[in-house]
Each structure stands twice: as C-alpha cells, then as structure tokens.
Design a protein around this motif. Structure first.
Motif, short mmCIF file in Angstrom:
data_model
loop_
_atom_site.label_atom_id
_atom_site.label_comp_id
_atom_site.label_asym_id
_atom_site.label_seq_id
_atom_site.Cartn_x
_atom_site.Cartn_y
_atom_site.Cartn_z
N UNK A 71 0.83 -1.21 0.00
CA UNK A 71 0.00 0.00 0.00
C UNK A 71 0.86 1.26 0.00
N UNK A 72 1.90 1.28 0.86
CA UNK A 72 2.78 2.45 0.91
C UNK A 72 3.49 2.65 -0.42
N UNK A 76 3.18 6.01 -2.82
CA UNK A 76 4.41 6.74 -3.10
C UNK A 76 4.70 6.79 -4.58
N UNK A 77 4.30 5.75 -5.30
CA UNK A 77 4.50 5.73 -6.75
C UNK A 77 3.66 6.82 -7.42
N UNK A 192 0.40 5.71 5.00
CA UNK A 192 1.84 5.96 5.15
C UNK A 192 2.58 5.84 3.82
N UNK A 193 3.79 6.42 3.79
CA UNK A 193 4.60 6.49 2.57
C UNK A 193 5.96 5.83 2.80
N UNK A 194 6.65 5.52 1.70
CA UNK A 194 8.01 4.97 1.78
C UNK A 194 8.98 6.11 2.11
N UNK A 200 11.52 2.93 -5.28
CA UNK A 200 10.39 2.80 -6.22
C UNK A 200 10.86 2.39 -7.61
N UNK A 201 11.53 1.27 -7.69
CA UNK A 201 12.15 0.85 -8.95
C UNK A 201 11.23 0.05 -9.86
#
Length: 556
Positions: A71-72, A76-77, A192-194, A200-201
């Motif tokens: 989910x994070x 973030x993507x 929440x985020x990374x 994010x590869x």
C-alpha cells in the motif's frame, strides 16, 4: 555516552542507540530481506521509517511483498509520478487523475493543460514521463512529512487547482493535517509512505483506452510481471465512474457536499432507480438468451443474495419462474473437507463440494426429471438423510449462487449454451480525491463488518482477523473467472459508505489497542472520517444495502 535500547526483530535481539531512526535500524537487517524495506510496525503500531526509536520494543519490517508495504509503495508511486510531471512541465500540467484500480495498476486520466483540456497520451509522453520518474528514483529523494494547519492546506490545494482535495478537507474536523513533500511539491495521502524515491524501482506506464495504466507489482511479488488486462471489469468500472461524474458525485468531498445540501433522498432514489433499471435490463437479456442455468458468483459482501432475489423478481415479472439453488447445499460432510496450506479445513475449496452429485442433479433437471436436492445442516456439519425434491418447467430457470459459480470445473457436464454467467462485485464509483482512489476491497470489508456483527455474532475484530483468509479464497476461486462472465454487475451504491459509517464506526472503536488487528481497524476508522454520516430514512426495504444494515424485505 548514548543510552542503549534493545529491539526484537524477527526473533533476534539488537541493541541500538536511543533516538536511532528506523531507516538506520532497517539498514542493519536489510540483508535478511530479498527486497527493500518500506515500512515498519513498532510495538503493534504502523510507523514510517523516518521515525526514531525511543524505547525498547518489537519491530516488524515490511517490504513490497507485504500488504502494508505494498500500500505504501503504491501511494508513493503516485507521488513520484506527480513530481515527474512537475519536473517535465514546470508545474504547468499537474492535474493527473488516478481514477481506479484495475488488475495490477491504477487507471489514470492524462494531465490537463492550462486551458483545462487533457493532453494526448502518446507513446512519447509515457516514455518521457517514465524516464523522468526513473531519474528521480536514481536521485533517491527523501519523502518528508510536515504538519500544516488544515486551513492552510486547503488554501494551498485550491491555489494548485486540486479542488477535489480542497473539498475533501473542508469536512475535516481536526485543525492540523500531515502533508507529504517531495522535492518542493506537496500532497495529502490516505496512509503511510516509503522513505524515499530510491525504493520505487518497479513500475511501468502503459497506454490504455483514453488514459494510461500506472502498473505496479502483483500481490506477493517483488518484481514486475507482464500486465494482464481485464476489459470487462474495466468497462464496468469506467461506466460507474462516468455515472458518478454525471451525478456530480465523483469524489468523497462531492458526496459530502450533497449530504450537506440535503440531497440524500435524491441520491437514494437516483441510485435505486439506476440499480432497478440495470437488473431489469439484465432480466430481459437473460430471458431472451433462453438459457436454463443462471450462474452467479462474486467476492464476499457483494450483495449476491439481495441481487439474486431482485433478479428473480424481475424475471418473474416477465413470466419466467426461477428456482434458487445455493451451492452451499452441496458441501461435503465436514469431516471430508480438504485442508488448506495451514492445515485448516478449507470451506472455500471447490473440492469441498460434491461436484459429481451437483452435475447429476443439474443434468436431471435439464432433462426434465424430478431430482432430490441435498440439504446441508450447518449446525451438524453433515448432509441431511432426506433432501428436497424439485422438478422444473420447460421455461423455468435455475439460479445457482456460490463462489464457484463461474468455474466450469463445477458444472463440467452442463452444455455451455445452457449457462448464463454473472459476476457481481461492489465496484465503488467514488475516489477520495484526485490522487487517491477508494479501495473496493475496503468497501466490501466494511460491509462485512457491519453484516457479521448483526447476523453472525462476529465482532469487528473477528471479521478483520479472517479477512486475509477470505481474500486468499477470492483470489484463488473467484477473480480468475470474472472475465468469463457474460455480464459483470456492479452492486456498489454511491452513498453507501456514508450509511455504513453509522454502523461500522462503533464496532471498530470497540477494538482494543493491544489487538493484533488494531492497526487495520485504525486505518478503516481514518477512512470513515472522510465521510459525513447519512441517515437511513428513505432507503427502501429491497435496497441492496439492507442486506448489511438490516431491514431487508428478503431473507438475507
């Protein structure tokens, strides 16, 4: 000398300086994981990796293979894509709209230019956007969190043309709000985020219809796989989205506006009229098909029971008599049930049904013979010695409802031309705002929490605890067959989350902080805070939502 504290990570004990960030702790153990660490749980609470540890405790790290990490990653993507657009067009085209999830990706509408027209999604546009996103990944830019006054955040989003986000915050009661910042651009995300762009590869951008797909990895994987299309599902979701736009209720903020304006009765009448029209059109299609078996399947809390009743009523109004046959009646005795990978009885496995008996009975009915249908006693876990005798007329139809209804392995002996297959699910029309689609899975979970507490004596904690198992069964037994359906039916009501809020919130607040499912309950409570409550006055007794909140005229 720094004070030392002890952390337990996956059964191993580590000693770190008090005030160490979880990013640094994650770096200590990263070799124990086969993909980057994205998020953590500290003493049962989800936390982002920039948080510091100030006391001893238990730490669990999540990667993209885990639900919370996945989910994070997806949120973030989306933020990464926004930043890439900002870099490419110097902030001129920022209104990219993330509409809904389909398969392993988000369907997105292209950004708008300064005149408000959407730009054309070309191969070159997607190539440039992907290249810019990869550049930002390589730079490994931190994703930071800052506290804003809610009023200031609303003004900021209004100035940037993010009107749905500004509208959403209009109904936020808290005076403060957390915004995320990525190299100068700000946004609000539900969850929440990374820690930074460097993780994010794995993603891709694919042209699709009049927009594009932002693709991510599938559940349980760490690497991207070829994108699988779901054209029938996409069509239904897009039609539902367009209907919401036509009704001027495409987002949660717009729904709240309608509630404040006193439009609740109008919303109920409009969507119930749409639902009845859809069921009526489906009944006409089924009657003209002249098929014998109506096979209905869908994931948990899709409203299959109410839908089946309403469809049967519409068929009867057209002179077609129907006979319901729940597949649950074909359960094998409980001591014959197959076991899952955890050694537990798997009541959702197709092997748990007496397939041979089902096919024999259905062929008998198809050939005009009287048959004895089994009756399964759920209290004893065994089939009754005497069943129910049934014979049907040449124009009658059989409504077969159960999770395996679309799987031809269940009905292998029935001629394909005798089966009309329907897939039903609650595919919500709403988005939270421009960049945060509303999860259809969350909608079904909240439906089930409310229903289970009312009809099954199961509290919210129990429902949430079993949800992952339910989802595994759906992914194995239902979703692979959805595109084989003749019709996909959307059972979501545009106003339902505002109604379910009244019933679900007290159940979620009853979950104690030391519960293993507290973090998930907290997430769902936060989701419900975005919705204003909507009274149930005016909701008819045959409404699909009555299956969950009570008051249905059907035996549900």
């Amino acid at each position: 000398m720094s004070e030392k504290i002890k952390l337990n990570i996956s059964g191993k004990e580590y000693e770190v300086d008090k005030g160490t960030t979880l990013i640094n702790v994650a770096d200590m153990v990263k070799d124990d994981y086969d993909s980057p660490i994205l998020l953590a749980e500290f003493n049962g609470r989800l936390v982002e990796l920039f948080k510091t540890v100030e006391k001893p405790g238990n730490v669990t790290f999540f990667t993209i293979k885990d639900k919370n990490g996945r989910r994070a990653y997806r949120r973030s993507l989306v933020f990464l894509m926004q930043k890439a657009l900002d870099s490419l067009y110097d902030g001129e085209w920022m209104d990219v709209r993330v509409v809904f999830s389909v398969g392993t990706g988000y369907y997105c509408l292209a950004p708008t230019d300064k005149e408000g027209d959407r730009i054309e999604v070309t191969e070159q546009f997607l190539s440039d956007l992907k290249d810019e996103m990869l550049k930002l990944v390589k730079k490994d830019i931190p994703i930071k969190k800052s506290v804003f006054k809610t009023r200031d955040a609303r003004n900021k989003f209004r100035e940037e043309g993010l009107y749905d986000k500004e509208k959403l915050l209009r109904y936020r009661s808290s005076s403060n709000i957390n915004l995320y910042e990525l190299d100068g651009i700000y946004d609000y995300f539900y969850g929440y985020m990374v820690p930074s762009t460097g993780v994010l590869t794995e993603f891709n951008l694919l042209p699709y219809e009049d927009g594009f797909i932002l693709q991510f990895v599938k559940k349980g994987a760490a690497r991207l796989a070829p994108y699988k299309e779901y054209p029938k599902l996409f069509k239904v979701m897009k039609e539902s989205m367009e209907w919401g736009i036509t009704m001027d209720i495409a987002t949660v903020g717009a729904l709240n506006d309608a509630i404040v304006a006193g439009r609740t009765s109008e919303l109920i009448l409009l969507h119930e009229a749409l639902m009845e029209a859809m069921v009526g059109a489906l009944a006409r299609k089924i009657k003209s098909s002249e098929r014998k078996f109506i096979m209905i399947a869908g994931p948990s809390s899709s409203g299959k029971t109410t839908f089946s009743h309403r469809l049967s009523n519409q068929l009867l109004a057209r002179g077609v008599h129907t006979h319901p046959i729940p597949l649950d009646m074909y359960y094998k005795n409980r001591d014959e049930m197959p076991l899952d990978e955890f050694g537990e009885k798997d009541f959702e496995a197709i092997e748990g049904l007496d397939i041979e008996r089902f096919n024999s009975d259905m062929m008998g009915l198809l050939e005009g013979r009287e048959v004895e249908l089994p009756i399964f006693n759920f209290k004893t876990g065994k089939r009754e010695p005497v069943g129910k005798r049934l014979s049907v007329g040449s124009e009658d139809m059989l409504v077969i409802e159960g999770i395996h209804g679309l799987n031809d392995a269940l009905s292998y002996s029935l001629p394909p031309e005798s089966k009309f297959k329907i897939y039903i699910s609650a595919l919500t029309q709403l988005a939270i705002d421009e960049h945060n689609p509303l999860s259809t899975t969350d909608g079904r979970l909240i439906r089930r929490i409310v229903r289970d507490a009312r009809t099954r004596g199961t509290n919210a904690e129990g429902t949430i605890a079993m949800w992952d198992s339910v989802r595994r069964g759906e992914e194995k037994n239902i979703f692979p067959f959805q595109e084989k359906a003749d019709v996909l039916f959307n059972s979501a009501l545009i106003y339902e989350m505002a109604v379910l809020k009244l019933y679900a919130e007290p159940l979620l607040y009853a979950i104690e902080e030391d519960s293993p499912v507290y973090a998930e309950a907290k997430r769902l409570k936060k989701l419900l805070t975005y919705f204003l409550p909507m009274p149930t006055d005016g909701i008819s007794s045959n409404s699909l939502i009555r299956e969950f909140i009570g008051g249905s005229c059907y035996n549900v």
